[in-house]
Design a protein around this motif. Structure first.
Motif, PDB file in Angstrom:
ATOM      1  N   SER A   1       0.824  -1.202   0.000  1.00 36.80           N
ATOM      2  CA  SER A   1       0.000   0.000   0.000  1.00 36.80           C
ATOM      3  C   SER A   1       0.863   1.259   0.000  1.00 36.80           C
ATOM      4  CB  SER A   1      -0.928  -0.009   1.219  1.00 36.80           C
ATOM      5  OG  SER A   1      -1.796  -1.119   1.189  1.00 36.80           O
ATOM      6  N   TRP A   2       1.942   1.227   0.765  1.00 29.07           N
ATOM      7  CA  TRP A   2       2.812   2.412   0.821  1.00 29.07           C
ATOM      8  C   TRP A   2       3.455   2.674  -0.534  1.00 29.07           C
ATOM      9  CZ3 TRP A   2       7.956   3.577   0.086  1.00 29.07           C
ATOM     10  CH2 TRP A   2       8.387   4.807   0.588  1.00 29.07           C
ATOM     11  N   TYR A   3       3.906   1.632  -1.210  1.00 28.46           N
ATOM     12  CA  TYR A   3       4.525   1.809  -2.521  1.00 28.46           C
ATOM     13  C   TYR A   3       3.520   2.354  -3.538  1.00 28.46           C
ATOM     14  CZ  TYR A   3       9.091  -0.311  -1.652  1.00 28.46           C
ATOM     15  OH  TYR A   3      10.366  -0.564  -1.219  1.00 28.46           O
ATOM     16  N   THR A   4       2.310   1.837  -3.521  1.00 26.96           N
ATOM     17  CA  THR A   4       1.304   2.321  -4.476  1.00 26.96           C
ATOM     18  C   THR A   4       0.908   3.764  -4.195  1.00 26.96           C
ATOM     19  OG1 THR A   4      -0.438   1.350  -3.076  1.00 26.96           O
ATOM     20  CG2 THR A   4       0.378   0.027  -4.914  1.00 26.96           C
ATOM     21  N   GLU A   5       0.957   4.161  -2.937  1.00 31.34           N
ATOM     22  CA  GLU A   5       0.596   5.529  -2.591  1.00 31.34           C
ATOM     23  C   GLU A   5       1.715   6.519  -2.913  1.00 31.34           C
ATOM     24  OE1 GLU A   5      -2.201   4.206   1.214  1.00 31.34           O
ATOM     25  OE2 GLU A   5      -0.249   5.160   1.515  1.00 31.34           O
ATOM     26  N   GLN A   6       2.957   6.082  -2.764  1.00 37.01           N
ATOM     27  CA  GLN A   6       4.088   6.986  -2.969  1.00 37.01           C
ATOM     28  C   GLN A   6       4.521   7.083  -4.421  1.00 37.01           C
ATOM     29  OE1 GLN A   6       5.338   8.876  -0.541  1.00 37.01           O
ATOM     30  NE2 GLN A   6       3.873   7.971   0.905  1.00 37.01           N
ATOM     31  N   ARG A   7       4.189   6.052  -5.225  1.00 35.23           N
ATOM     32  CA  ARG A   7       4.676   5.992  -6.603  1.00 35.23           C
ATOM     33  C   ARG A   7       6.197   6.133  -6.639  1.00 35.23           C
ATOM     34  NH1 ARG A   7       0.563   8.875 -10.908  1.00 35.23           N
ATOM     35  NH2 ARG A   7      -1.239   7.545 -10.464  1.00 35.23           N
ATOM     36  N   GLU A   8       6.839   5.182  -5.971  1.00 35.69           N
ATOM     37  CA  GLU A   8       8.292   5.232  -5.813  1.00 35.69           C
ATOM     38  C   GLU A   8       8.978   5.216  -7.180  1.00 35.69           C
ATOM     39  OE1 GLU A   8      11.368   5.450  -2.935  1.00 35.69           O
ATOM     40  OE2 GLU A   8       9.184   5.630  -2.821  1.00 35.69           O
ATOM     41  N   GLN A   9      10.062   6.000  -7.308  1.00 33.55           N
ATOM     42  CA  GLN A   9      10.834   6.078  -8.549  1.00 33.55           C
ATOM     43  C   GLN A   9      12.273   5.685  -8.302  1.00 33.55           C
ATOM     44  OE1 GLN A   9      10.481   9.858 -10.439  1.00 33.55           O
ATOM     45  NE2 GLN A   9       8.280   9.655 -10.811  1.00 33.55           N
TER      46      GLN A   9
ATOM     47  N   GLU B   1       9.435   5.232 -12.946  1.00 35.91           N
ATOM     48  CA  GLU B   1       8.450   4.842 -11.943  1.00 35.91           C
ATOM     49  C   GLU B   1       8.423   3.322 -11.807  1.00 35.91           C
ATOM     50  OE1 GLU B   1       3.708   5.481 -10.915  1.00 35.91           O
ATOM     51  OE2 GLU B   1       4.684   6.637 -12.498  1.00 35.91           O
ATOM     52  N   LEU B   2       8.572   2.822 -10.568  1.00 29.59           N
ATOM     53  CA  LEU B   2       8.616   1.383 -10.334  1.00 29.59           C
ATOM     54  C   LEU B   2       7.262   0.727 -10.563  1.00 29.59           C
ATOM     55  CD1 LEU B   2      10.875   1.250  -7.145  1.00 29.59           C
ATOM     56  CD2 LEU B   2      11.523   0.886  -9.523  1.00 29.59           C
ATOM     57  N   GLY B   3       6.200   1.407 -10.196  1.00 29.54           N
ATOM     58  CA  GLY B   3       4.861   0.869 -10.440  1.00 29.54           C
ATOM     59  C   GLY B   3       4.555  -0.369  -9.636  1.00 29.54           C
ATOM     60  N   ILE B   4       5.026  -0.427  -8.384  1.00 32.71           N
ATOM     61  CA  ILE B   4       4.804  -1.609  -7.553  1.00 32.71           C
ATOM     62  C   ILE B   4       3.317  -1.735  -7.207  1.00 32.71           C
ATOM     63  CG2 ILE B   4       5.357  -2.693  -5.340  1.00 32.71           C
ATOM     64  CD1 ILE B   4       8.031  -1.287  -5.447  1.00 32.71           C
ATOM     65  N   GLY B   5       2.724  -2.855  -7.568  1.00 31.16           N
ATOM     66  CA  GLY B   5       1.323  -3.112  -7.262  1.00 31.16           C
ATOM     67  C   GLY B   5       0.330  -2.367  -8.121  1.00 31.16           C
ATOM     68  N   SER B   6       0.796  -1.602  -9.074  1.00 33.59           N
ATOM     69  CA  SER B   6      -0.121  -0.802  -9.884  1.00 33.59           C
ATOM     70  C   SER B   6      -0.837  -1.611 -10.964  1.00 33.59           C
ATOM     71  CB  SER B   6       0.639   0.352 -10.541  1.00 33.59           C
ATOM     72  OG  SER B   6       1.686  -0.150 -11.367  1.00 33.59           O
ATOM     73  N   ASN B   7      -0.349  -2.838 -11.230  1.00 37.65           N
ATOM     74  CA  ASN B   7      -0.955  -3.662 -12.280  1.00 37.65           C
ATOM     75  C   ASN B   7      -1.716  -4.862 -11.735  1.00 37.65           C
ATOM     76  OD1 ASN B   7       0.124  -2.102 -14.453  1.00 37.65           O
ATOM     77  ND2 ASN B   7       2.108  -3.086 -14.140  1.00 37.65           N
ATOM     78  N   ILE B   8      -1.978  -4.892 -10.440  1.00 35.37           N
ATOM     79  CA  ILE B   8      -2.692  -6.026  -9.844  1.00 35.37           C
ATOM     80  C   ILE B   8      -4.164  -5.984 -10.278  1.00 35.37           C
ATOM     81  CG2 ILE B   8      -3.446  -7.076  -7.687  1.00 35.37           C
ATOM     82  CD1 ILE B   8      -0.890  -6.159  -6.399  1.00 35.37           C
ATOM     83  N   LYS B   9      -4.603  -7.051 -10.914  1.00 31.76           N
ATOM     84  CA  LYS B   9      -5.991  -7.172 -11.373  1.00 31.76           C
ATOM     85  C   LYS B   9      -6.800  -8.184 -10.563  1.00 31.76           C
ATOM     86  CE  LYS B   9      -4.942  -8.352 -15.524  1.00 31.76           C
ATOM     87  NZ  LYS B   9      -5.061  -8.719 -16.960  1.00 31.76           N
TER      88      LYS B   9
END
Length: 500
Positions: A146-154, A159-167
């Protein structure tokens, strides 16, 4: 000249060799690893080309230990498809730490978890959280994603996009806390508190979520009231599949389910249904509604079915919706009937529930025109009568004759070969007939029916004398190669409830 260490090793090997000969009577055999091979042998040797397999095959079968074979397989181990599915268990990304009170424990290694998510987190599309007893590891892992998706870590301006593609997200809570010594009763506990807050935070951050499964949460009604708030806010138009099984232990309808307008499949427990929810589902695009009862579902005494009038209005609002009644339990438990519902499936999966006449009559009375799939799976572990009058042969024939639109029938109890032929012959719309072969007896125990001709009865008696003749005749009737199922095949049987 040999050095002192070489002479010492030689003497030790010679002593071991003599000792083995004295004790076992056999001579020791040594392999000289430094023996040189002829160059001609290397030229004539043919090497396999497993290392040159295409990426399409490698990304579906490669695992960590296989990636250590060669460089090409190691490269394939980092392909996006390999990391599209991520399963979290108790020991995933953990390290051992000693606790003075509890001994050695496996705790989440935050550094390893951070490195793993930074490398492959953007490739994860299917996240499965299996039942975990270490709630601290589960809590920390969900908060980290959740923290990674909220921060949009680079990293390096990318952009790493951790968890942004979970379907797809599946969360199963270990609600059964029964110890090994206490196997007679089931002790159920529900989640809540900070663990539930972390789950809600995670669901709210998955913007591309299309399939959500929440199993055995066992919440209080006050907590279940706000369970899907974040999901409704972000995925009200994108969610296609929703499984919410045993969200609560008591009767409480989840009205949030009716907000997902493009929902195609819904699996829900009967205690979480209600008249208002069914009214809302009538105005959605829902195609398949699975009402599932499992071993943790309360008895029907405490659950009220949806009223027939509500089901009637729902059928008018959404005429394409199909209802599937499923019961999965290790103990005998009655199914909760939904009168006037468009029930297409009645399927039992229990070793202690057989075909009862009263339940079959209720099925025919309520769903005569709608029923498409009926059956009993699993191996029966109850008394199976041998006499024809006490068996289920006549009940199955009544089902086939009354429910003329039946397309799939699953039989696990004892019947005769003649009954199998009659089921295939009288099933007007029967497409799939699954029969457990070990439960079929070679016998013609049907008396001559006045509706049958002498030629038909003669055909029945002749072709019910062996299994091969029955398989041949049923294959001609159904139009494909049909055969009895072995116990192993019957246990692995999966019925497609959406194909009828």
């Amino acid at each position: 000249m040999w050095s002192q260490s070489k002479r010492h090793n030689f003497r030790r090997e010679l002593w071991n060799e003599r000792y083995n000969e004295k004790e076992t009577g056999t001579k020791a055999v040594y392999i000289d690893l430094e023996e040189k091979q002829d160059e001609d042998d290397d030229d004539n040797k043919e090497y396999s080309k497993w290392s040159e397999l295409p990426d399409l095959l490698l990304e579906k079968n490669i695992r960590y230990y296989a990636s250590l074979v060669c460089r090409n397989w190691y490269r394939a181990f980092h392909l996006p498809y390999v990391w599209s599915s991520f399963i979290l268990q108790d020991n995933t990304l953990t390290r051992a730490r000693f606790n003075y009170y509890s001994g050695w424990q496996y705790v989440l290694d935050h550094l390893r978890c951070q490195m793993c998510l930074s490398s492959v987190g953007k490739n994860i599309k299917y996240l499965t959280i299996e039942p975990m007893l270490n709630f601290y590891n589960l809590y920390e892992f969900m908060n980290m994603i959740s923290w990674y998706t909220e921060q949009r870590e680079q990293k390096e301006n990318v952009e790493l996009g951790i968890g942004s593609n979970i379907k797809y997200l599946k969360f199963t809570f270990p609600c059964n806390m029964t110890t090994r010594d206490d196997t007679e009763r089931i002790r159920l506990f529900g989640t809540g508190g900070k663990l539930l807050a972390a789950l809600k935070r995670l669901m709210g951050n998955l913007k591309k979520l299309q399939c959500l499964e929440l199993v055995d949460l066992m919440l209080d009604p006050k907590e279940a009231q706000y369970l899907l708030d974040e999901v409704c806010e972000t995925c009200s138009l994108t969610l296609r599949t929703l499984h919410i099984i045993n969200t609560t232990r008591v009767q409480y309808q989840l009205l949030h389910v009716g907000v997902f307008l493009n929902l195609q499949e819904l699996v829900i427990s009967p205690q979480n249904l209600g008249d208002d929810l069914v009214e809302l589902l009538g105005f959605t695009k829902l195609q398949h509604l699975h009402i599932l009862q499992n071993r943790y579902t309360p008895n029907d005494v405490n659950i009220k079915p949806v009223s027939p009038q509500t089901w009637k209005r729902c059928r008018q609002s959404n005429p394409t919706m199909s209802v599937h009644l499923q019961l999965e339990s290790m103990k005998e438990k009655p199914i909760i009937w939904q009168e006037n519902a468009p029930v297409r499936t009645v399927l039992y999966d229990s070793p202690h529930i057989g075909l009862r006449t009263d339940a079959l009559v209720t099925t025919i009375e309520f769903y005569r025109e709608d029923l498409r799939i009926y059956g009993h799976k699993n191996w029966p572990r109850f008394h199976k009568p041998k006499s024809f009058s006490e068996r289920i042969d006549q009940n199955l024939m009544m089902l086939i004759r009354e429910c003329t639109y039946l397309s799939t029938l699953v039989v696990t109890e004892r019947i005769s070969t003649a009954t199998v032929l009659l089921l295939a012959y009288h099933g007007r719309n029967l497409k799939w007939l699954f029969v457990r072969g070990n439960a079929v007896v070679i016998k013609t125990d049907w008396k001559h029916n006045p509706e049958w001709t002498d030629e038909f009865y003669s055909w029945l008696k002749v072709n019910s004398r062996s299994y091969s003749l029955v398989e041949q005749e049923v294959s001609q009737i159904l139009g494909y190669r049909w055969r009895f199922l072995s116990d192993k095949e019957f246990r692995k049987l999966k019925v497609n409830l959406h194909d009828y």
